[in-house]
Design a protein around this motif. Structure first.
Motif, short mmCIF file in Angstrom:
data_model
loop_
_atom_site.label_atom_id
_atom_site.label_comp_id
_atom_site.label_asym_id
_atom_site.label_seq_id
_atom_site.Cartn_x
_atom_site.Cartn_y
_atom_site.Cartn_z
N GLN A 184 0.84 -1.18 0.00
CA GLN A 184 0.00 0.00 0.00
C GLN A 184 0.89 1.25 0.00
N GLY A 185 0.57 2.18 -0.91
CA GLY A 185 1.34 3.42 -1.02
C GLY A 185 2.40 3.41 -2.09
N LEU A 231 -0.59 6.35 -17.36
CA LEU A 231 -0.90 7.20 -16.22
C LEU A 231 -0.30 6.59 -14.96
N GLU A 232 -0.04 7.42 -13.97
CA GLU A 232 0.52 6.92 -12.71
C GLU A 232 -0.52 7.01 -11.61
N GLY A 233 -0.37 6.13 -10.63
CA GLY A 233 -1.28 6.11 -9.49
C GLY A 233 -0.57 5.56 -8.28
N LYS A 272 -6.43 -11.77 -8.94
CA LYS A 272 -5.89 -11.12 -10.13
C LYS A 272 -6.17 -9.63 -10.22
N ARG A 273 -6.89 -9.06 -9.26
CA ARG A 273 -7.24 -7.65 -9.35
C ARG A 273 -6.71 -6.89 -8.14
N CYS A 274 -6.67 -5.56 -8.27
CA CYS A 274 -6.23 -4.72 -7.16
C CYS A 274 -6.88 -3.34 -7.31
N PHE A 275 -6.79 -2.55 -6.26
CA PHE A 275 -7.31 -1.19 -6.28
C PHE A 275 -6.14 -0.22 -6.40
N VAL A 287 -9.92 2.86 -8.40
CA VAL A 287 -10.40 1.98 -9.46
C VAL A 287 -9.86 0.57 -9.25
N ALA A 288 -10.68 -0.40 -9.60
CA ALA A 288 -10.26 -1.81 -9.57
C ALA A 288 -9.71 -2.14 -10.95
N VAL A 289 -8.50 -2.71 -11.00
CA VAL A 289 -7.86 -3.04 -12.27
C VAL A 289 -7.23 -4.41 -12.19
N GLU A 290 -6.95 -4.97 -13.35
CA GLU A 290 -6.22 -6.24 -13.41
C GLU A 290 -4.81 -6.00 -12.89
N ARG A 291 -4.30 -6.89 -12.09
CA ARG A 291 -2.97 -6.75 -11.49
C ARG A 291 -1.89 -6.68 -12.56
#
Length: 172
Positions: free
Chosen positions: A122-123, A136-138, A147-150, A162-166
């Motif tokens: 996290q972070g 884009l950066e986040g 398989k997914r992450c926020f 946003v939830a995206v594919e890892r």
């Protein structure tokens, strides 16, 4: 003066709001991206809203009443509509349209790509490598299943989660 504004819609009602606004002769833009899904054992490509529950509208508040927009089926409110509405710069809409066009013109890979993915905490600063947010950066927030992450990132002055594919992100 006619300008673009962001409209917040009822859950999964962006298309309904878009259709009802079109009947009122109000220009709309609903950005989408192709998403590969398994449906009844077959892989299909479905167009999915890039910003769920949001729709861009192009109108002149001096000509078309804001109350008329708010009373349209599927619409909740114009984002930031209090005393003075803040229009979205045309270059932002143009950039989103260009990115959407690029995504739709690319073909999805037919075979899954397997790579070793380092663990994220996290972070951690991450960069999108594919999909609608490519380049884009986040900030990595947390895992969401296998398989997914926020991921958190700045969009139109607000931090969005946003939830995206890892596999679609890497360490920046």
């Amino acid at each position: 003066m006619k300008a673009w504004y962001l409209l917040y819609c009822k859950s999964r009602s962006e298309a309904r709001a878009q259709q009802n606004l079109a009947l009122q002769h109000i220009e709309t833009y609903l950005p989408t991206y192709p998403e590969e899904k398994k449906l009844k054992g077959e892989m299909t490509i479905k167009r999915v809203s890039l910003f769920p529950s949001y729709l861009f509208i192009n109108f002149d508040p001096q000509v078309t009443s804001v109350a008329r927009i708010h009373n349209t089926r599927g619409v909740i409110r114009i984002v930031g509509c209090k005393e003075l509405m803040t229009p979205i710069d045309d270059s932002v809409i143009h950039a989103i349209k260009m990115r959407e066009h690029k995504l739709l013109s690319q073909s999805l890979p037919t075979e899954p790509i397997t790579t070793s993915i380092p663990e994220l905490s996290q972070g951690d600063k991450v960069r999108f490598t594919e999909g609608p947010f490519a380049e884009l950066e986040g900030i990595f927030d947390e895992r969401n299943g296998e398989k997914r992450c926020f991921v958190l990132f700045e969009l139109m002055g607000k931090q969005q989660r946003v939830a995206v594919e890892r596999e679609s992100i890497c360490i920046a």
